[in-house]
Design an enzyme around this catalytic site. Structure first.
Site, PDB file in Angstrom:
ATOM      1  N   LEU A   4       0.815  -1.214   0.000  1.00 21.93           N
ATOM      2  CA  LEU A   4       0.000   0.000   0.000  1.00 21.93           C
ATOM      3  C   LEU A   4       0.846   1.260   0.000  1.00 21.93           C
ATOM      4  O   LEU A   4       0.542   2.226  -0.716  1.00 21.93           O
ATOM      5  CB  LEU A   4      -0.913  -0.020   1.235  1.00 21.93           C
ATOM      6  CG  LEU A   4      -1.847   1.171   1.444  1.00 21.93           C
ATOM      7  CD1 LEU A   4      -2.796   1.340   0.260  1.00 21.93           C
ATOM      8  CD2 LEU A   4      -2.634   0.996   2.740  1.00 21.93           C
TER       9      LEU A   4
ATOM     10  N   HIS B 287       2.218   3.363  -2.978  1.00 14.71           N
ATOM     11  CA  HIS B 287       1.396   4.394  -3.615  1.00 14.71           C
ATOM     12  C   HIS B 287       1.600   5.681  -2.819  1.00 14.71           C
ATOM     13  O   HIS B 287       0.961   5.900  -1.780  1.00 14.71           O
ATOM     14  CB  HIS B 287      -0.074   3.971  -3.622  1.00 14.71           C
ATOM     15  CG  HIS B 287      -0.314   2.729  -4.412  1.00 14.71           C
ATOM     16  ND1 HIS B 287      -0.691   2.732  -5.738  1.00 14.71           N
ATOM     17  CD2 HIS B 287      -0.216   1.414  -4.061  1.00 14.71           C
ATOM     18  CE1 HIS B 287      -0.814   1.499  -6.180  1.00 14.71           C
ATOM     19  NE2 HIS B 287      -0.536   0.672  -5.174  1.00 14.71           N
TER      20      HIS B 287
ATOM     21  N   SER C 145       2.302   1.734  15.272  1.00 13.24           N
ATOM     22  CA  SER C 145       3.724   1.425  15.387  1.00 13.24           C
ATOM     23  C   SER C 145       3.960   0.129  16.165  1.00 13.24           C
ATOM     24  O   SER C 145       3.385  -0.079  17.239  1.00 13.24           O
ATOM     25  CB  SER C 145       4.439   2.576  16.096  1.00 13.24           C
ATOM     26  OG  SER C 145       5.779   2.237  16.382  1.00 13.24           O
TER      27      SER C 145
ATOM     28  N   ARG D 174      -4.696  -2.253  -8.483  1.00 13.95           N
ATOM     29  CA  ARG D 174      -4.804  -3.247  -7.409  1.00 13.95           C
ATOM     30  C   ARG D 174      -6.113  -4.033  -7.400  1.00 13.95           C
ATOM     31  O   ARG D 174      -6.300  -4.897  -6.543  1.00 13.95           O
ATOM     32  CB  ARG D 174      -4.657  -2.539  -6.053  1.00 13.95           C
ATOM     33  CG  ARG D 174      -3.303  -1.867  -5.845  1.00 13.95           C
ATOM     34  CD  ARG D 174      -2.156  -2.869  -5.800  1.00 13.95           C
ATOM     35  NE  ARG D 174      -0.890  -2.221  -5.448  1.00 13.95           N
ATOM     36  CZ  ARG D 174       0.239  -2.870  -5.220  1.00 13.95           C
ATOM     37  NH1 ARG D 174       0.264  -4.186  -5.294  1.00 13.95           N
ATOM     38  NH2 ARG D 174       1.358  -2.207  -4.920  1.00 13.95           N
TER      39      ARG D 174
END
Length: 258
Positions: free
Chosen positions: A114, A117, A127, A225
């Site tokens: 992802l 992009h 995190s 995608r």
């Protein structure tokens, strides 16, 4: 995977009121228009009109939103104009429409795909350095995403032929995930900080993120995608979820997700 549209482009109260007072007693509009259509029309016509951007919907809205499309397709003249602009690749005019999503329970493997992009996308990601994923932590350990190929496999692994004991592919996958959790917990118990213990977490480990993207970037993402274009199953599913969320609030965009 869970995808929630958190926010999207909306007309400001002052601008919306100015449009309302222009059209409140008018019978010229054949259909209501969305905030996205108003912004797209304003951006497109700014390139070709002598009118100011803030005046375009008020002065030209009746023409574009008040007449049926002259190209024989569905919708109004505004829809026809937007179709023409998209077909001509003048897509900077739809970059002004933005959408913010909560994307939850996707794998780190998907995240790596992802975030390739970059243009027109913004990401804020959970995190693994600051969120602790030990079994005894608030998270209760890491969640993980099982690929469809694993879930649908009917093959079995014979790990004890002598006693005829075997396991499904899913059971083998789940065991690897449990082993990773145990390794993470062990490292943490030995004083290894979370930022280093995370090195043993798998690509299947789930994460959450907030993502904002403009319409042009989302259309490009979808083309690359969507299912059938060689995309991995998880990110292809995400592409469909994002499309559905956008189309739900801006129905006129559906024909552009091809």
């Amino acid at each position: 995977m869970n995808v929630t549209l958190m926010a999207h482009t909306q007309l400001s109260e002052g601008y919306s009121n100015s449009i309302y007072y222009t059209f409140k007693d008018s019978e010229e509009l054949t259909d209501e228009f969305t905030s996205g259509q108003a912004i797209a029309l304003s951006a497109i016509r700014t390139c070709y009109s002598a009118n100011k951007p803030s005046e375009i919907v008020a002065k030209e809205g009746a023409k574009y939103f008040g007449n049926k499309a002259t190209d024989g397709a569905a919708g109004t003249e505004a829809d026809r104009l937007i179709r023409q602009i998209v077909a001509s690749k003048h897509l900077s005019t739809v970059e002004h429409l933005t959408f913010t999503f909560a994307v939850e329970g996707v794998s780190r493997a998907l995240l790596a795909q992802l975030t390739r992009h970059r243009v027109g996308f913004s990401f804020s990601v959970q995190s693994q350095r600051y969120v602790r994923f030990g079994s005894a932590d608030r998270s209760g350990g890491f969640d993980y995403v099982t690929p469809d190929s694993v879930e649908k496999s009917d093959k079995r692994y014979e790990f004890d032929p002598l006693h005829g004991i075997d396991a499904s592919v899913t059971q083998v996958f789940d065991k690897v995930m449990r082993d990773s959790q145990e390794a993470y917990d062990l490292l943490r118990s030995l004083g290894i900080p979370a930022e280093d213990a995370r090195a043993v977490l798998p690509q299947a480990a789930a994460c959450n993120l907030v993502m904002t993207a403009n319409l042009r970037s989302l259309l490009d993402f979808y083309v690359k995608r969507k299912a059938g274009n060689g995309a991995q199953g998880e990110i292809a599913a995400l592409a469909e979820r994002l499309k559905d969320e956008v189309v739900a609030v801006e129905p006129w965009t559906e024909s552009f997700f091809k």
